[in-house]
Design a protein around this motif. Structure first.
Motif, mmCIF file in Angstrom:
data_model
loop_
_atom_site.group_PDB
_atom_site.id
_atom_site.type_symbol
_atom_site.label_atom_id
_atom_site.label_comp_id
_atom_site.label_asym_id
_atom_site.label_seq_id
_atom_site.Cartn_x
_atom_site.Cartn_y
_atom_site.Cartn_z
ATOM 1 N N LYS A 203 22.519 41.021 50.937
ATOM 2 C CA LYS A 203 22.133 40.155 52.057
ATOM 3 C C LYS A 203 21.816 38.756 51.551
ATOM 4 C CE LYS A 203 19.328 40.024 56.218
ATOM 5 N NZ LYS A 203 18.440 40.809 57.122
ATOM 6 N N GLY A 204 21.083 38.662 50.432
ATOM 7 C CA GLY A 204 20.780 37.355 49.868
ATOM 8 C C GLY A 204 22.018 36.630 49.383
ATOM 9 N N LEU A 205 22.948 37.376 48.771
ATOM 10 C CA LEU A 205 24.192 36.776 48.277
ATOM 11 C C LEU A 205 25.044 36.265 49.425
ATOM 12 C CD1 LEU A 205 26.069 36.191 45.880
ATOM 13 C CD2 LEU A 205 26.936 38.540 46.088
ATOM 14 N N ARG A 206 25.122 37.036 50.498
ATOM 15 C CA ARG A 206 25.888 36.603 51.673
ATOM 16 C C ARG A 206 25.355 35.294 52.247
ATOM 17 N NH1 ARG A 206 26.462 42.525 54.481
ATOM 18 N NH2 ARG A 206 28.714 42.804 54.130
ATOM 19 N N ALA A 207 24.042 35.152 52.244
ATOM 20 C CA ALA A 207 23.436 33.941 52.797
ATOM 21 C C ALA A 207 23.856 32.706 52.012
ATOM 22 C CB ALA A 207 21.914 34.074 52.795
ATOM 23 N N LYS A 208 24.244 32.886 50.759
ATOM 24 C CA LYS A 208 24.587 31.744 49.907
ATOM 25 C C LYS A 208 26.088 31.472 49.816
ATOM 26 C CE LYS A 208 20.450 32.225 47.026
ATOM 27 N NZ LYS A 208 19.927 32.431 45.653
ATOM 28 N N ILE A 209 26.915 32.530 49.864
ATOM 29 C CA ILE A 209 28.354 32.306 49.692
ATOM 30 C C ILE A 209 29.152 32.531 50.966
ATOM 31 C CG2 ILE A 209 28.199 32.957 47.251
ATOM 32 C CD1 ILE A 209 29.758 35.522 48.017
ATOM 33 N N GLY A 210 28.492 32.993 52.040
ATOM 34 C CA GLY A 210 29.200 33.232 53.294
ATOM 35 C C GLY A 210 29.289 34.718 53.591
ATOM 36 N N ALA A 211 28.872 35.098 54.791
ATOM 37 C CA ALA A 211 28.775 36.516 55.140
ATOM 38 C C ALA A 211 30.111 37.237 55.098
ATOM 39 C CB ALA A 211 28.143 36.660 56.526
ATOM 40 N N ASP A 212 31.204 36.550 55.494
ATOM 41 C CA ASP A 212 32.483 37.246 55.597
ATOM 42 C C ASP A 212 33.160 37.448 54.243
ATOM 43 O OD1 ASP A 212 33.170 34.595 55.185
ATOM 44 O OD2 ASP A 212 34.908 34.661 56.522
ATOM 45 N N ARG A 213 32.592 36.928 53.178
ATOM 46 C CA ARG A 213 33.189 37.132 51.853
ATOM 47 C C ARG A 213 32.862 38.508 51.267
ATOM 48 N NH1 ARG A 213 32.012 31.282 51.023
ATOM 49 N NH2 ARG A 213 34.034 30.249 50.906
ATOM 50 N N ILE A 214 31.862 39.176 51.840
ATOM 51 C CA ILE A 214 31.525 40.513 51.356
ATOM 52 C C ILE A 214 31.578 41.467 52.540
ATOM 53 C CG2 ILE A 214 29.800 41.958 50.226
ATOM 54 C CD1 ILE A 214 28.752 39.486 48.848
ATOM 55 N N ARG A 215 32.526 42.383 52.490
ATOM 56 C CA ARG A 215 32.739 43.335 53.580
ATOM 57 C C ARG A 215 31.924 44.598 53.340
ATOM 58 N NH1 ARG A 215 36.842 47.370 53.879
ATOM 59 N NH2 ARG A 215 37.850 46.377 52.067
ATOM 60 N N THR A 216 31.267 45.053 54.393
ATOM 61 C CA THR A 216 30.510 46.300 54.324
ATOM 62 C C THR A 216 31.395 47.464 54.741
ATOM 63 O OG1 THR A 216 28.431 45.179 54.862
ATOM 64 C CG2 THR A 216 28.498 47.558 55.200
ATOM 65 N N VAL A 217 31.395 48.512 53.954
ATOM 66 C CA VAL A 217 32.030 49.767 54.339
ATOM 67 C C VAL A 217 30.879 50.752 54.536
ATOM 68 C CG1 VAL A 217 33.646 51.581 53.712
ATOM 69 C CG2 VAL A 217 34.078 49.222 53.002
ATOM 70 N N HIS A 218 30.523 50.996 55.778
ATOM 71 C CA HIS A 218 29.309 51.734 56.101
ATOM 72 C C HIS A 218 29.306 53.114 55.457
ATOM 73 C CE1 HIS A 218 27.755 48.725 58.815
ATOM 74 N NE2 HIS A 218 28.956 48.637 59.382
ATOM 75 N N GLY A 219 28.199 53.419 54.821
ATOM 76 C CA GLY A 219 28.041 54.705 54.166
ATOM 77 C C GLY A 219 28.691 54.783 52.797
ATOM 78 N N VAL A 220 29.372 53.696 52.374
ATOM 79 C CA VAL A 220 30.072 53.719 51.074
ATOM 80 C C VAL A 220 29.599 52.598 50.169
ATOM 81 C CG1 VAL A 220 32.310 53.726 49.916
ATOM 82 C CG2 VAL A 220 32.085 54.761 52.179
ATOM 83 N N GLY A 221 29.907 51.346 50.545
ATOM 84 C CA GLY A 221 29.537 50.240 49.684
ATOM 85 C C GLY A 221 30.061 48.923 50.208
ATOM 86 N N TYR A 222 30.524 48.059 49.281
ATOM 87 C CA TYR A 222 30.916 46.693 49.624
ATOM 88 C C TYR A 222 32.201 46.297 48.910
ATOM 89 C CZ TYR A 222 26.075 46.455 51.224
ATOM 90 O OH TYR A 222 24.887 46.697 51.848
ATOM 91 N N ALA A 223 32.892 45.313 49.499
ATOM 92 C CA ALA A 223 34.106 44.788 48.901
ATOM 93 C C ALA A 223 34.113 43.257 49.034
ATOM 94 C CB ALA A 223 35.353 45.359 49.556
ATOM 95 N N PHE A 224 34.572 42.567 47.992
ATOM 96 C CA PHE A 224 34.721 41.117 48.052
ATOM 97 C C PHE A 224 36.055 40.803 48.701
ATOM 98 C CE2 PHE A 224 36.106 36.998 46.550
ATOM 99 C CZ PHE A 224 34.945 36.230 46.669
ATOM 100 N N GLU A 225 36.039 39.919 49.688
ATOM 101 C CA GLU A 225 37.255 39.541 50.406
ATOM 102 C C GLU A 225 37.591 38.085 50.141
ATOM 103 O OE1 GLU A 225 39.148 41.608 51.960
ATOM 104 O OE2 GLU A 225 37.790 43.317 51.872
ATOM 105 N N ILE A 226 38.829 37.827 49.774
ATOM 106 C CA ILE A 226 39.282 36.449 49.545
ATOM 107 C C ILE A 226 39.565 35.810 50.886
ATOM 108 C CG2 ILE A 226 41.075 35.000 48.532
ATOM 109 C CD1 ILE A 226 41.456 37.124 46.400
ATOM 110 N N GLY A 227 38.994 34.640 51.104
ATOM 111 C CA GLY A 227 39.194 33.931 52.351
ATOM 112 C C GLY A 227 38.076 32.946 52.578
ATOM 113 N N SER A 228 38.219 32.145 53.580
ATOM 114 C CA SER A 228 37.203 31.124 53.880
ATOM 115 C C SER A 228 36.051 31.746 54.627
ATOM 116 C CB SER A 228 37.807 29.993 54.716
ATOM 117 O OG SER A 228 38.840 29.356 54.005
ATOM 118 N N ALA A 229 34.870 31.252 54.316
ATOM 119 C CA ALA A 229 33.688 31.721 55.037
ATOM 120 C C ALA A 229 33.681 31.153 56.434
ATOM 121 C CB ALA A 229 32.411 31.301 54.281
ATOM 122 N N SER A 230 33.156 31.945 57.351
ATOM 123 C CA SER A 230 33.046 31.458 58.724
ATOM 124 C C SER A 230 31.767 30.677 58.878
ATOM 125 C CB SER A 230 33.045 32.657 59.690
ATOM 126 O OG SER A 230 31.986 33.536 59.387
#
Length: 230
Positions: A203-230
């Motif tokens: 959550k802290g990292l998203r606040a600094k680099i953009g929320a859409d750059r880290i995708r949540t997979v509920h119940g599993v984990g996270y993935a970094f996504e290449i693209g522009s932050a919204s």
């Protein structure tokens, strides 16, 4: 037994908890320093240069958050914060000033010792991260050797843990990394009980680099996504 050359600063104003934590760490082979308020904690840190700090949030003089700010400005060091509250806002503030992990009171001594050990292992892995190649992922650039990150032309200031978390996720863009694997690779801590720490740091990292750059997979984990932050 841990390496006896490893030095731990225990900062806790409750004398019973301070003594219990210190005694247990000494049994595990650590050299232990003790402090009971904010000013003495910073003074002990400057004088004795501990390898890791176990830090209560509520302290006389000034609180643990201010202690963390001051010692991290002096020299980066792993910090395990102890808190009587599990409120997410409080946790995020602690992580934002440079804490690496946290435990909510009451806690098991065995878990505290395991997390201190994990934080020290993470320091030992820092050179491995520094040896990785620079990453360019869309408009995000990560210089692992210099531990610097840019989003577009703007440099982003990350805490040491946020940086290591980003490197771990960005090493395989688009690939889901489980919370358990992140705990193991970033913190050196194996066990589902630590996954809330991952969520808080993300959550802290998203606040600094953009929320859409880290995708949540509920119940599993996270993935970094290449693209522009919204």
């Amino acid at each position: 037994m841990s390496n006896p050359s490893r030095r731990v600063l225990v900062v806790e104003d409750d004398p019973v908890i301070n003594q219990a934590v210190s005694d247990r760490l000494e049994v595990e082979g650590y050299e232990v320093l003790r402090a009971a308020d904010g000013p003495s904690a910073v003074a002990a840190f400057v004088e004795h240069a501990p390898d890791v700090v176990v830090l209560d949030v509520m302290l006389p003089g000034f609180d643990g958050l201010e202690v963390c700010r001051r010692i991290q400005a002096e020299r980066p060091v792993p910090v395990l914060m102890l808190t009587a509250r599990a409120d997410e806002a409080d946790v995020l503030v602690g992580l934002g000033v440079g804490a690496d992990d946290y435990l909510t009171k009451p806690f098991r001594m065995r878990e505290l010792v395991a997390r201190v050990s994990a934080l020290l292992r993470r320091v030992e892995r820092a050179s491995e991260i520094a040896g990785r190649r620079a990453l360019e992922l869309g408009d995000v650039r990560v210089d692992a050797a210099a531990r610097r990150v840019w989003c577009g032309d703007a440099e982003v200031k990350l805490t040491p843990t946020e940086f290591d978390l980003l490197v771990c996720l960005a090493a395989s863009p688009g690939t889901v990394v489980t919370r358990e694997k992140l705990m193991s690779q970033v913190w050196g801590w194996v066990g589902a009980s630590g996954t809330r720490t991952v969520d808080s740091h993300v959550k802290g990292l998203r606040a600094k680099i953009g929320a859409d750059r880290i995708r949540t997979v509920h119940g599993v984990g996270y993935a970094f996504e290449i693209g522009s932050a919204s």
